[in-house]
Design an enzyme around this catalytic site. Structure first.
Site, PDB file in Angstrom:
ATOM      1  N   CYS A 162       0.797  -1.233   0.000  1.00 31.45           N
ATOM      2  CA  CYS A 162       0.000   0.000   0.000  1.00 31.45           C
ATOM      3  C   CYS A 162       0.826   1.279   0.000  1.00 31.45           C
ATOM      4  O   CYS A 162       0.267   2.371  -0.118  1.00 31.45           O
ATOM      5  CB  CYS A 162      -0.940  -0.002   1.196  1.00 31.45           C
ATOM      6  SG  CYS A 162      -1.834  -1.560   1.370  1.00 31.45           S
ATOM      7  N   LYS A 332     -10.283   6.990   2.457  1.00 33.63           N
ATOM      8  CA  LYS A 332     -10.587   5.645   1.968  1.00 33.63           C
ATOM      9  C   LYS A 332     -12.067   5.305   2.112  1.00 33.63           C
ATOM     10  O   LYS A 332     -12.558   4.388   1.456  1.00 33.63           O
ATOM     11  CB  LYS A 332      -9.703   4.622   2.668  1.00 33.63           C
ATOM     12  CG  LYS A 332      -8.253   4.677   2.221  1.00 33.63           C
ATOM     13  CD  LYS A 332      -7.390   3.616   2.898  1.00 33.63           C
ATOM     14  CE  LYS A 332      -5.982   3.567   2.297  1.00 33.63           C
ATOM     15  NZ  LYS A 332      -5.198   4.787   2.553  1.00 33.63           N
TER      16      LYS A 332
END
Length: 418
Positions: A162, A332
């Site tokens: 990530c 997110k």
């Protein structure tokens, strides 16, 4: 470090194609995550899918690169005139003086998944049409981008989970400062596939609803897909420290980068956020800034119990009691966790926040966890911003923090740092 100019940038995700759609979705706090209906996946989770990826067609001579990841890359490159900006840079610098440094985690693995589905029943052989090198291989997206623009400069892909498309900014910075290139395409592309959905499910990390970062009842991530790109160049020369003569005060500059690798655990962060803290410290040091100079933190904020708790400890330890009110949020809840593209996506979101003077609220979060003492923003907040930090922390403890700012945030001291 010497600041670098993000002369052009773009992003495409489930909340929109290009900057305007993305900005509108953020300002309206529009929900785009949906119950998973991707491919043959049968899981009670939510996803962030980009519409129209399957309709993208490869140009003549580029068919070997055809896979979902490269189709999304092409779709992203053609938003906001980004491809035209790169072509202008080619005319200015030359095709050999522009690098390509992109992040991805799974690349075109969906094509291999589909190939295994169609393998020969008697021999087990995969279909002849599968081109591993130009689809699944992690280098595929950089190779595709080089061919798309007919570039001949250095290219590489970072695949560090990530943090991938945040760490590429550091790769580009080193190449530019070494004098090997004059500009770089940076960013990342990651697309939905069965491997990530079932893989994260096996780790009990998927939420059964749209993810809720820093919520007291958070229970996991929502996987998304995205393509984000920026053209990174030197800040134009100027006689006046603080602002380049050819630069608008609303232009975005990269002020600092911090990286660390704590290697605490394969899939869990250090419980005290040790590596995250180190990355943020290094980013501040490279920018010549104190924590008080940061106006907003875009948190990694995946919405898993352990990640959000560890990041809170890292931020609290570094920013301390006197700076604990720095506003922060995770985006997110809007885009989903776009994995290898997340760092690039959130860098562009930070650039939009800087240019349009707002702090994006954390979508889906209803009640913040009282055990996570951060100034977490649930709603959008109008605020003039000068410098923001964007965190990206990956599996295996691969961490990266970026500091972005308006061109007007370049001080004489920052401009002189190397």
């Amino acid at each position: 470090m010497k600041p670098l100019l993000l002369s052009h940038f773009t992003v495409t995700s489930c909340i929109g194609k290009g900057l305007q759609q993305t900005l509108d979705a953020l300002l309206q706090q529009r929900q785009a995550l949906k119950p998973c209906d991707f491919e043959t996946v049968d899981l009670p989770t939510f996803i962030g899918e980009v519409e129209g990826v399957d309709e993208v067609t490869m140009s003549e001579g580029m068919q070997a690169f055809d896979c979902r990841n490269n189709r999304l890359a092409k779709l992203g490159l053609e938003q906001d005139g980004f491809d035209q900006s790169v072509n202008a840079a080619i005319r200015q610098y030359g095709a050999e003086r522009i690098g390509v440094f992109l992040g991805t985690s799974t690349s075109g693995i969906l094509e291999t998944e589909m190939a295994f589905r169609n393998r020969d029943e008697s021999t087990g052989a995969l279909p002849d049409g599968l081109d591993y090198g130009k689809t699944q291989n992690t280098y595929s997206v950089a190779n595709f981008t080089r061919h798309y623009f007919k570039l001949t400069g250095p290219a590489a892909v970072v695949s560090s989970a990530c943090s991938s498309s945040a760490k590429v900014f550091s790769v580009a910075r080193r190449m530019i400062e070494a004098g090997l290139i004059d500009a770089a395409i940076v960013g990342g592309v990651d697309t939905l596939c069965l491997t990530t959905l079932y893989g994260f499910n096996s780790l009990n990390l998927l939420s059964s609803q749209a993810c809720r970062p820093f919520d007291k009842d958070r229970d996991g991530i929502s996987i998304g897909e995205a393509a984000a790109f920026a053209l990174l160049e030197r800040v134009p020369e100027t006689a006046t420290p603080g602002l380049a003569s050819n630069t608008s005060q609303k232009d975005i500059v990269l002020l600092g980068i911090g990286e660390s690798s704590d290697a605490y655990h394969m899939s869990s962060p250090h419980p005290e956020g040790l590596g995250a803290n180190m990355a943020m410290q290094q980013a501040l040091h490279s920018a010549g800034l104190q924590p008080s100079a940061i106006d907003y933190i875009n948190l990694h904020g995946t919405a898993t119990p352990s990640n959000d708790a560890a990041e809170t400890k890292a931020v609290s330890a570094l920013f301390g009691e006197e700076n604990r009110d720095v506003p922060c949020s995770s985006t997110k809840g809007a885009t989903g966790h776009t994995l290898g593209a997340a760092g690039g996506v959130e860098a562009v979101i930070c650039a939009l926040a800087l240019q349009h003077g707002f702090i994006p609220g954390g979508l889906n979060t209803q009640t913040t966890d009282t055990e996570l003492p951060l100034n977490y923003q649930l709603q959008n907040r109008p605020q003039a911003l000068q410098r923001v930090m964007s965190n990206s922390f990956g599996f295996g403890g691969t961490n990266c923090s970026l500091i972005l700012g308006l061109a007007s945030a370049i001080t004489a001291e920052t401009a002189d740092k190397s």
